[in-house]
Structures are given as structure tokens and as C-alpha cells.
Design a protein around this motif. Structure first.
Motif, PDB file in Angstrom:
ATOM      1  N   ASP A  88       0.892  -1.179   0.093  1.00 50.12           N
ATOM      2  CA  ASP A  88       0.057  -0.091   0.063  1.00 50.12           C
ATOM      3  C   ASP A  88       0.636   1.517   0.117  1.00 50.12           C
ATOM      4  OD1 ASP A  88      -2.081  -1.598   0.194  1.00 50.12           O
ATOM      5  OD2 ASP A  88      -2.394  -1.361   2.088  1.00 50.12           O
ATOM      6  N   ASN A  89       2.106   1.155   0.847  1.00 54.08           N
ATOM      7  CA  ASN A  89       2.776   2.669   1.122  1.00 54.08           C
ATOM      8  C   ASN A  89       3.757   2.648   0.084  1.00 54.08           C
ATOM      9  OD1 ASN A  89       0.934   2.893   2.995  1.00 54.08           O
ATOM     10  ND2 ASN A  89       2.382   2.320   4.792  1.00 54.08           N
ATOM     11  N   LEU A  90       4.433   1.676  -0.279  1.00 51.88           N
ATOM     12  CA  LEU A  90       5.701   1.725  -1.276  1.00 51.88           C
ATOM     13  C   LEU A  90       5.498   0.915  -2.315  1.00 51.88           C
ATOM     14  CD1 LEU A  90       8.362   0.403   1.417  1.00 51.88           C
ATOM     15  CD2 LEU A  90       7.585   2.723   1.086  1.00 51.88           C
ATOM     16  N   GLY A  91       4.373   0.368  -2.704  1.00 50.88           N
ATOM     17  CA  GLY A  91       4.095  -0.203  -4.172  1.00 50.88           C
ATOM     18  C   GLY A  91       5.011  -1.584  -4.386  1.00 50.88           C
ATOM     19  N   TRP A  92       5.682  -2.237  -3.177  1.00 50.98           N
ATOM     20  CA  TRP A  92       6.306  -3.318  -3.223  1.00 50.98           C
ATOM     21  C   TRP A  92       5.615  -4.470  -3.213  1.00 50.98           C
ATOM     22  CZ3 TRP A  92       7.123  -7.527  -0.041  1.00 50.98           C
ATOM     23  CH2 TRP A  92       7.980  -8.412  -0.477  1.00 50.98           C
ATOM     24  N   LYS A  93       6.030  -5.556  -4.003  1.00 53.78           N
ATOM     25  CA  LYS A  93       5.400  -6.822  -4.213  1.00 53.78           C
ATOM     26  C   LYS A  93       6.548  -7.938  -4.227  1.00 53.78           C
ATOM     27  CE  LYS A  93       2.663  -6.745  -7.746  1.00 53.78           C
ATOM     28  NZ  LYS A  93       1.550  -7.141  -8.683  1.00 53.78           N
ATOM     29  N   PRO A  94       6.389  -9.034  -3.458  1.00 53.25           N
ATOM     30  CA  PRO A  94       7.127 -10.034  -3.602  1.00 53.25           C
ATOM     31  C   PRO A  94       7.428 -10.373  -5.092  1.00 53.25           C
ATOM     32  CG  PRO A  94       5.474 -10.910  -2.364  1.00 53.25           C
ATOM     33  CD  PRO A  94       5.300  -9.142  -2.505  1.00 53.25           C
ATOM     34  N   GLU A  95       8.495 -10.762  -5.462  1.00 56.27           N
ATOM     35  CA  GLU A  95       8.724 -11.598  -6.825  1.00 56.27           C
ATOM     36  C   GLU A  95       8.300 -12.897  -6.840  1.00 56.27           C
ATOM     37  OE1 GLU A  95      12.538 -10.336  -8.165  1.00 56.27           O
ATOM     38  OE2 GLU A  95      12.104  -8.284  -8.206  1.00 56.27           O
ATOM     39  N   THR A  96       8.437 -13.542  -5.491  1.00 63.30           N
ATOM     40  CA  THR A  96       8.539 -15.043  -5.391  1.00 63.30           C
ATOM     41  C   THR A  96       7.153 -15.299  -4.670  1.00 63.30           C
ATOM     42  OG1 THR A  96      10.789 -15.338  -5.275  1.00 63.30           O
ATOM     43  CG2 THR A  96       9.343 -17.347  -4.498  1.00 63.30           C
ATOM     44  N   ASP A  97       6.137 -16.134  -5.088  1.00 62.88           N
ATOM     45  CA  ASP A  97       5.186 -16.339  -4.350  1.00 62.88           C
ATOM     46  C   ASP A  97       5.519 -17.557  -3.323  1.00 62.88           C
ATOM     47  OD1 ASP A  97       4.792 -18.919  -5.754  1.00 62.88           O
ATOM     48  OD2 ASP A  97       3.494 -18.310  -7.184  1.00 62.88           O
ATOM     49  N   PHE A  98       4.449 -17.788  -2.511  1.00 64.44           N
ATOM     50  CA  PHE A  98       4.575 -18.897  -1.469  1.00 64.44           C
ATOM     51  C   PHE A  98       5.109 -20.116  -1.880  1.00 64.44           C
ATOM     52  CE2 PHE A  98       3.208 -21.594   2.048  1.00 64.44           C
ATOM     53  CZ  PHE A  98       4.112 -20.980   3.112  1.00 64.44           C
ATOM     54  N   LYS A  99       4.286 -20.601  -2.859  1.00 67.73           N
ATOM     55  CA  LYS A  99       4.457 -21.977  -3.263  1.00 67.73           C
ATOM     56  C   LYS A  99       5.941 -22.011  -3.971  1.00 67.73           C
ATOM     57  CE  LYS A  99      -0.116 -23.457  -4.667  1.00 67.73           C
ATOM     58  NZ  LYS A  99      -1.063 -23.676  -5.791  1.00 67.73           N
ATOM     59  N   GLU A 100       6.364 -20.886  -4.817  1.00 69.28           N
ATOM     60  CA  GLU A 100       7.749 -20.883  -5.404  1.00 69.28           C
ATOM     61  C   GLU A 100       8.919 -21.123  -4.001  1.00 69.28           C
ATOM     62  OE1 GLU A 100      10.703 -21.206  -7.785  1.00 69.28           O
ATOM     63  OE2 GLU A 100       8.499 -21.566  -8.504  1.00 69.28           O
TER      64      GLU A 100
END
Length: 381
Positions: free
Chosen positions: A333-345
Motif C-alpha cells: 500500500d505505502n511503497l508499491g512493493w510486491k514479492p517476486e516469489t510467491d509462497f508456492k515457489e
């Protein structure tokens, strides 16, 4: 032909009403949101059972798409309500729909009638798993007041019975404790008194009976009333919402096939439906950054997790000492950051790393460069 409607409502562990409802806008402004009716945000205070009933009665009095009925009382005299939500047309034909549904469910007619699905959303059979009933309030508001297309489709194609509190006596026992010991500001420390209720705690009902073990015996009025209702409706979908606690990740089945002797549940229920639901739950939890763990870790190397996982009470701890749960939504929400690796990976990376480490260790053992640290060694292949 009727289609199975599957949906997941999830709430944050703290003040979550806007977080929950924003995706279902717009809402009917004549129906108050839970925070407006209760005068506090969902999650900031434990809601008593009488307040839950009052809110559901308010919805039923204001909406033409909701009505409330009662299926019994508890040992301590608390009412057991069901909020029925559907389209106005469906509610006006409730008795006709019920008769047609029962005729087909009981095999008295062979052709499936073109009627809405019957869905039961049930919450809080364990009284000290309190977020389930709080979620029921948000679900009741969303299903009755939202004008979003998907929710409107639910009302048109289903009759939804919301049972907000299966165990009101236990819930109110826990609610009294938690609200009495709540700190200002709030205290997240799991060792705080608020999070460590005294015996007999709120899990069980008035006579300290676990109602989730009473569906066969039916010796308590809560179970007797609910089972009588089941036989009046035989719903297509029944849910039972629990809480894992703030120190745990989410759990959803695979069910164990050996869960009972000579099980009467069709295999498709715990194979096909489980896999279908699990995929949907995982997608919903991924969307809000919530953690969960599944059988992928064992599935990656062709093992059945049920054959390898055991537990021993001597290793159980009465309380966790650290708060181990994180949520990256604030970073999004604040930084626009999303993880590149999802949980399954991530699970796959962890398992592969452990396999490589095991192979290295096996090589060292084979060359007698190290000594084993376990009772028996297994060839990793």
C-alpha cells in the motif's frame, strides 16, 4: 442446472472493515455497517452475542433481502439465530423452494429442480476462536448490503443461512475475559493476560462440552437445534469457520481418508472438492499476503505427508514467546512493493535447498568425514 457458488471472506487480525469491504462496493446506505452500528471497528473489541443478534435483527428490519429466524436456545438461554439472505423474490418463495429442494434431496423426484442453492455459513463452534463471529458480521453486511455484481449473483442464485455463533455461552465467557483484560494501547504480547484466559476458558459450552464433538451424540440444545434445522433444509454447502490464532498460519485440509472407520463421506468430497477449495483459498490468501502451508513440500518429492508427519505432546509449548506472523500488505500500500516469489515457489526453493544439503551431508557420511547426528540414516537417492 445449478452451479456451485464458492466464495471466501477474509478479515485482518486487526481493524479490518474497510480492508474487507472495499472490493464489494457500492453498498446500500440504508443498512448500517458493523462499525456504525457497534460504534467500534471490527477487531478492536470483542463483540458480545447479544450485540451480534441486535445487528442481525437490524439488517433484517431494514433489508427486503434478509430475514431472521431462531432455531433454539443455549443452556444459558441465549438465542441461536439464523440470518437468511437472498433476493426478495427467493425469500417470498422460501417455502416452495424448501419443498422442492427436500423432494430432490430425499429422492422423491428424479429431476433436479431449477431452484437456488442452499448454503449454510456457520461460525464460532469454539467460543474462544472469536474472529469467526466478527467475520460473520462482515459477511452478513456484505451479502445483504453490497450492490456489487458478484454479491448480487449470490443473492439471486442462492439462499444463504448465516449462523453467527454456534456456541454463544462459550463465546460470551471468552468475550468477557478478553474485554476485561484488554489494554490501552493494545498489547500484542501473547503472554499478556488478555490472550491467556483462565480455566475453563471459552472453547466449550455451559457444561464444558466441546460442541464440535456433539454432532453425533446431540446431547446439547445447541446441537439438537442445529441438527433439526439441517433435516429441514439439507443444505448443498455447509461451512464451519474456525480460527487458528495469531501465532499460527492458516490451515485448510487435505482431509485424512482414515479420519473415521468406514467413512460415509463420498471420496469426491475430500479429494475433488478439497483440491478445488484449497486452490481458491490459496489464491485468496495470496492476494492479501497471508501465510499458509500446504502439502506441496512433500508433494515436490513424491511423498505423502500423512506417512511422515507425527507429533508428540512432550514437544508442545504452552505459549509462543515471539510474534512470528508478518503481512506485507503495508509495504504494498505505502511503497508499491510486491514479492517476486510467491509462497508456492518459496516452498519449492526451501525444499530443493534442503535436498541439496542432505545430499552433501550424505556424501560426507559415506566418506566417513562426519558422524551421523540421528539414530538411523536414510539414503536420499
Amino acid at each position: 442446472m445449478r452451479y456451485l457458488l464458492v466464495f471466501l471472506f477474509s478479515v485482518t487480525s486487526l481493524f479490518g472493515q474497510d480492508y474487507f469491504t472495499e472490493r464489494y462496493q457500492p453498498f446500500d446506505t440504508t443498512i448500517p455497517a458493523p462499525k456504525d452500528f457497534l460504534e467500534y471497528e471490527i477487531g478492536s473489541q470483542h463483540t458480545r452475542h447479544d450485540q451480534i443478534i441486535s445487528y442481525l435483527e437490524q439488517i433484517a428490519s431494514l433489508s427486503s433481502q434478509a430475514k431472521i429466524v431462531y432455531y433454539g436456545k443455549t443452556h444459558e438461554g441465549r438465542k441461536l439465530p439464523l440470518l437468511i439472505i437472498s433476493s426478495q423474490e427467493n425469500l417470498s418463495q422460501l417455502e416452495t423452494i424448501q419443498k422442492a429442494h427436500l423432494a430432490y434431496a430425499q429422492g422423491r423426484i428424479s429431476e433436479e429442480p431449477n431452484i437456488p442453492l442452499i448454503i449454510n455459513l456457520a461460525y464460532n463452534v469454539h467460543g474462544n476462536e472469536p474472529s469467526s463471529s466478527e467475520a460473520a458480521l462482515l459477511a452478513a453486511y456484505t451479502l445483504s448490503a453490497s450492490q456489487e455484481d458478484q454479491i448480487k449473483s449470490f443473492r439471486e442464485n442462492a439462499i444463504i443461512f448465516i449462523d453467527p455463533t454456534i456456541n454463544p455461552d462459550g463465546r460470551d465467557r471468552h468475550t468477557q475475559w478478553a474485554n476485561m483484560y484488554k489494554g490501552t494501547p493494545l498489547v500484542a504480547d501473547p503472554m499478556d493476560a488478555e490472550h491467556n484466559e483462565a480455566w475453563p476458558r471459552g472453547r466449550t459450552n455451559h457444561y464444558w462440552f466441546d460442541l464440535n464433538r456433539d454432532w453425533l451424540l446431540a446431547i446439547n440444545p445447541e446441537s439438537q437445534g442445529k441438527l433439526a434445522w439441517y433435516h429441514q433444509w439439507y443444505p448443498n454447502v455447509v461451512t464451519d469457520f474456525h480460527e487458528m490464532g495469531s501465532q499460527s498460519t492458516y490451515f485448510f485440509e487435505p482431509m485424512k481418508p482414515n479420519g473415521s472407520l468406514d467413512p460415509i463421506m463420498p471420496k469426491d468430497n475430500y479429494v475433488k472438492l478439497n483440491d478445488l477449495f484449497a486452490t481458491y483459498f490459496a489464491k485468496g490468501l495470496d492476494s492479501i499476503g497471508s501465510l499458509y502451508f500446504t502439502k506441496e513440500a512433500f508433494g515436490l518429492i513424491g511423498l505423502n505427508h500423512e506417512e511422515y508427519i507425527t507429533s508428540s505432546e512432550k514437544y508442545f509449548r504452552p505459549n509462543e514467546v515471539d510474534y512470528l506472523l508478518g503481512n506485507p500488505k503495508k509495504a504494498l500500500d505505502n511503497l508499491g512493493w510486491k514479492p517476486e516469489t510467491d509462497f508456492k515457489e518459496l516452498v519449492k526453493m526451501m525444499v530443493n535447498h534442503d535436498i541439496n544439503e542432505a545430499k552433501k551431508e550424505y556424501t560426507l557420511l559415506k566418506e566417513k568425514l562426519i558422524s551421523p547426528t540421528w539414530e538411523s540414516s536414510v539414503d536420499p537417492g
